[in-house]
Design a protein around this motif. Structure first.
Motif, PDB file in Angstrom:
ATOM      1  N   TRP A   1       2.482   2.320 -12.373  1.00  7.03           N
ATOM      2  CA  TRP A   1       1.508   1.447 -11.575  1.00  7.03           C
ATOM      3  C   TRP A   1       0.313   1.175 -12.450  1.00  7.03           C
ATOM      4  CZ3 TRP A   1       4.635   0.051  -7.666  1.00  7.03           C
ATOM      5  CH2 TRP A   1       5.482   1.067  -7.174  1.00  7.03           C
ATOM      6  N   GLN A   2       0.694   0.548 -13.345  1.00  7.03           N
ATOM      7  CA  GLN A   2      -0.393   0.244 -14.451  1.00  7.03           C
ATOM      8  C   GLN A   2      -1.440  -0.825 -13.946  1.00  7.03           C
ATOM      9  OE1 GLN A   2      -1.079   1.694 -17.377  1.00  7.03           O
ATOM     10  NE2 GLN A   2       0.482   3.200 -16.856  1.00  7.03           N
ATOM     11  N   ASP A   3      -0.773  -1.764 -12.938  1.00  8.01           N
ATOM     12  CA  ASP A   3      -1.526  -2.843 -12.639  1.00  8.01           C
ATOM     13  C   ASP A   3      -2.251  -2.823 -11.088  1.00  8.01           C
ATOM     14  OD1 ASP A   3      -1.244  -4.439 -14.908  1.00  8.01           O
ATOM     15  OD2 ASP A   3       0.695  -4.926 -14.226  1.00  8.01           O
ATOM     16  N   ALA A   4      -1.899  -1.485 -10.707  1.00  5.15           N
ATOM     17  CA  ALA A   4      -2.262  -1.091  -9.011  1.00  5.15           C
ATOM     18  C   ALA A   4      -3.849  -1.120  -9.019  1.00  5.15           C
ATOM     19  CB  ALA A   4      -1.840  -0.032  -8.760  1.00  5.15           C
TER      20      ALA A   4
ATOM     21  N   VAL B   1      -2.038  -1.458  -3.826  1.00  9.23           N
ATOM     22  CA  VAL B   1      -3.137  -0.787  -3.586  1.00  9.23           C
ATOM     23  C   VAL B   1      -2.389   0.808  -3.286  1.00  9.23           C
ATOM     24  CG1 VAL B   1      -4.872   0.242  -2.154  1.00  9.23           C
ATOM     25  CG2 VAL B   1      -4.473  -2.205  -2.294  1.00  9.23           C
ATOM     26  N   ILE B   2      -2.833   1.945  -4.201  1.00  7.26           N
ATOM     27  CA  ILE B   2      -2.319   3.252  -4.334  1.00  7.26           C
ATOM     28  C   ILE B   2      -3.353   4.183  -4.150  1.00  7.26           C
ATOM     29  CG2 ILE B   2      -0.627   4.642  -5.762  1.00  7.26           C
ATOM     30  CD1 ILE B   2       0.537   2.302  -6.847  1.00  7.26           C
TER      31      ILE B   2
ATOM     32  N   VAL C   1       0.804  -1.122  -0.146  1.00  4.07           N
ATOM     33  CA  VAL C   1       0.160   0.118  -0.004  1.00  4.07           C
ATOM     34  C   VAL C   1       0.876   1.200  -0.096  1.00  4.07           C
ATOM     35  CG1 VAL C   1      -1.907   1.111   1.145  1.00  4.07           C
ATOM     36  CG2 VAL C   1      -1.729  -1.253   1.277  1.00  4.07           C
ATOM     37  N   TRP C   2       0.554   2.218  -0.782  1.00  5.41           N
ATOM     38  CA  TRP C   2       1.285   3.346  -0.896  1.00  5.41           C
ATOM     39  C   TRP C   2       0.360   4.510  -0.650  1.00  5.41           C
ATOM     40  CZ3 TRP C   2       5.944   4.230  -4.908  1.00  5.41           C
ATOM     41  CH2 TRP C   2       6.667   5.577  -4.249  1.00  5.41           C
ATOM     42  N   THR C   3       0.236   5.152   0.589  1.00  6.89           N
ATOM     43  CA  THR C   3      -0.670   6.015   0.868  1.00  6.89           C
ATOM     44  C   THR C   3      -0.297   7.560   0.384  1.00  6.89           C
ATOM     45  OG1 THR C   3       0.749   6.846   2.754  1.00  6.89           O
ATOM     46  CG2 THR C   3      -0.805   5.140   3.147  1.00  6.89           C
ATOM     47  N   THR C   4       0.439   8.165   0.487  1.00  2.00           N
ATOM     48  CA  THR C   4       0.659   9.448  -0.156  1.00  2.00           C
ATOM     49  C   THR C   4       2.482   9.444  -0.311  1.00  2.00           C
ATOM     50  OG1 THR C   4       1.294  10.280   2.080  1.00  2.00           O
ATOM     51  CG2 THR C   4      -0.777  10.543   1.305  1.00  2.00           C
ATOM     52  N   PHE C   5       2.723  10.658  -1.203  1.00  2.00           N
ATOM     53  CA  PHE C   5       4.192  10.947  -1.476  1.00  2.00           C
ATOM     54  C   PHE C   5       4.327  12.392  -1.562  1.00  2.00           C
ATOM     55  CE2 PHE C   5       7.972  11.551  -4.064  1.00  2.00           C
ATOM     56  CZ  PHE C   5       8.825  10.526  -3.304  1.00  2.00           C
TER      57      PHE C   5
END
Length: 464
Positions: free
Chosen positions: A241-244, A225-226, A192-196
């Protein structure tokens, strides 16, 4: 017997040392700092057969050099001692990597991001646990992951890795950039990537390097999950992240994927794969950012095949996390709120924008590199007064003056800040006193938890 050196006497270092000791290693734990609290830990660990050297940096050029070095997250990955170890061929890993070697048979949820990861991790763990799963929250939240490995490994002295007495069903791990860079093998079932946003640049040097470290963990994950509401991830790095599985609080039209792979809000419902899961109004936490956290947690839960009933129950009863917009007490109609977890400008801006204005803001500590403009604009719009503490106080005072905000005071300590906030809030008819530092805590405290606990204790004294 093989020798191991653990560097850093934080909770991660202590957990790693105990795990290695139990697994048959001869362990020495070292820390370049020295204090009364560290000496107390030193005595405790010595009683367990783990010597601790304080005010010490290991020497690697002697005949008894270790075969393994394990570092706590706070130790820079490019520290001279670690570079020297690599030159000498000494295996060098982080505490997270060590834990992975004992827990990689368990599916992991690995949650990273600049902001939002602690709340998301806690919410995911609450959902999994409500569903009856043994799913501890660990890593950068709660227990070190090596503590989990210790709990679920027995004392057998047979073949390595030793047979576990019981494995957890899932590991729910909050993983910081510091932990990722020293844990190259960690490969979660769900990442999981929440923010950047820019953060930790004094350590990682460039934004691209910071991004690459975070991206490594998510690329290693089987499912991704992004947060599609994060501008950088959804615009600058969309092609990575084409498959996220993407999320968006703005609705189906704003997903960066097929609706079948998306989680979004529609008519007060959280929708996953075009199926209604839980009503948004069930979530008790304030702030628009928490809706993003909610969507990511729901996506993870459904990808792990957790039923809707468990998700709804967990969300309706979830109280939030300590030190992140945590309500401490109400004194004379004024809410005292602990947002000590807000250790950068973006998190502090979100915190201030989430509470009732006007507010009395307590800010300061050990400053970080970053863009403070949105934070300053929110102060201008919502803060009746700002009380500045810690090493960053003079610099913050200068920045506030530069943008034309002059209703600030340098009070230096938390005790003076809470006392002065109690005086000012009635004068300005402020309904909230908010600790949201926009800084690291290391100028005065061991960590942001200790800073928040200090604020809690001082605030509670007002109502006692």
């Amino acid at each position: 017997m093989s020798n191991a050196c653990v560097i850093g006497l934080g909770k991660s270092g202590v957990a790693a040392a105990r795990l290695l000791k139990r697994e048959g290693w001869q362990v020495i734990l070292s820390d370049r700092s020295d204090s009364a609290s560290l000496r107390q830990q030193q005595q405790q660990l010595a009683a367990e057969g783990i010597p601790v050297r304080l005010g010490h940096t290991p020497s690697l050029d002697s005949t008894d050099s270790p075969q393994l070095i394990v570092v706590s997250p706070g130790v820079p990955w490019d520290a001279d001692i670690l570079n020297r170890a690599r030159e000498l061929g000494i295996e060098t890993i982080g505490e997270m990597e060590l834990a992975w070697r004992y827990l990689n048979a368990v599916p992991w949820v690995g949650i990273t991001g600049t902001n939002g990861k602690t709340t998301t991790t806690a919410l995911v763990a609450a959902i999994f646990q409500t569903a009856g799963l043994n799913a501890p929250a660990c890593g950068n939240i709660g227990h070190a992951v090596c503590d989990v490995a210790l709990e679920f490994q027995n004392n057998s002295r047979g073949a390595q890795p030793y047979a576990p007495t019981k494995y957890p069903d899932w590991i729910i791990a909050e993983i910081s950039s510091y932990q990722i860079e020293s844990a190259p093998s960690v490969a979660p079932r769900i990442g999981v990537w929440t923010t950047f946003t820019p953060d930790h640049l004094s350590r990682h040097k460039t934004l691209e390097r910071y991004y690459d470290i975070k991206a490594h963990l998510v690329h290693q994950s089987q499912l991704q999950v992004i947060n599609g509401d994060d501008a950088f991830l959804s615009q600058e790095k969309l092609n990575d992240w084409q498959d996220a599985y993407w999320t968006s609080v703005k609705g189906k039209a704003f997903l960066n994927c097929s609706p079948d792979l998306g989680t979004y809000i529609e008519d007060d419902w959280v929708i996953f794969g075009q199926e209604q899961i839980v009503q948004v109004s069930a979530l008790r936490m304030v702030g628009a950012h928490n809706l993003q956290n909610l969507l990511m947690a729901v996506a993870v839960a459904r990808l792990a095949d957790i039923d809707k009933e468990a998700i709804a129950t967990a969300i309706a009863t979830f109280p939030g996390v300590p030190h992140r917009l945590e309500h401490i007490c109400t004194w004379q109609g004024i809410d005292f709120i602990n947002d000590s977890k807000a250790t950068n400008y973006d998190a502090a801006q979100v915190g201030l924008s989430s509470v009732t204005s006007p507010a009395i803001l307590i800010a300061g500590g050990e400053a970080k590199i970053g863009d403070d403009l949105a934070w300053l604009q929110t102060i201008q719009a919502q803060a009746a007064a700002v009380l500045l503490i810690g090493d960053a106080a003079p610099a913050f005072a200068s920045r506030l003056s530069q943008v034309g905000y002059n209703n600030y005071e340098i009070v230096e300590t938390m005790a003076r800040a809470v006392s002065r906030a109690a005086e000012l809030a009635p004068q300005y008819q402020a309904r909230v006193v908010l600790l949201s530092p926009a800084c690291a805590s290391f100028d005065r405290y061991q960590n942001f938890e200790q800073r928040g606990d200090d604020f809690r204790q001082l605030s509670m004294q007002l109502v006692q």
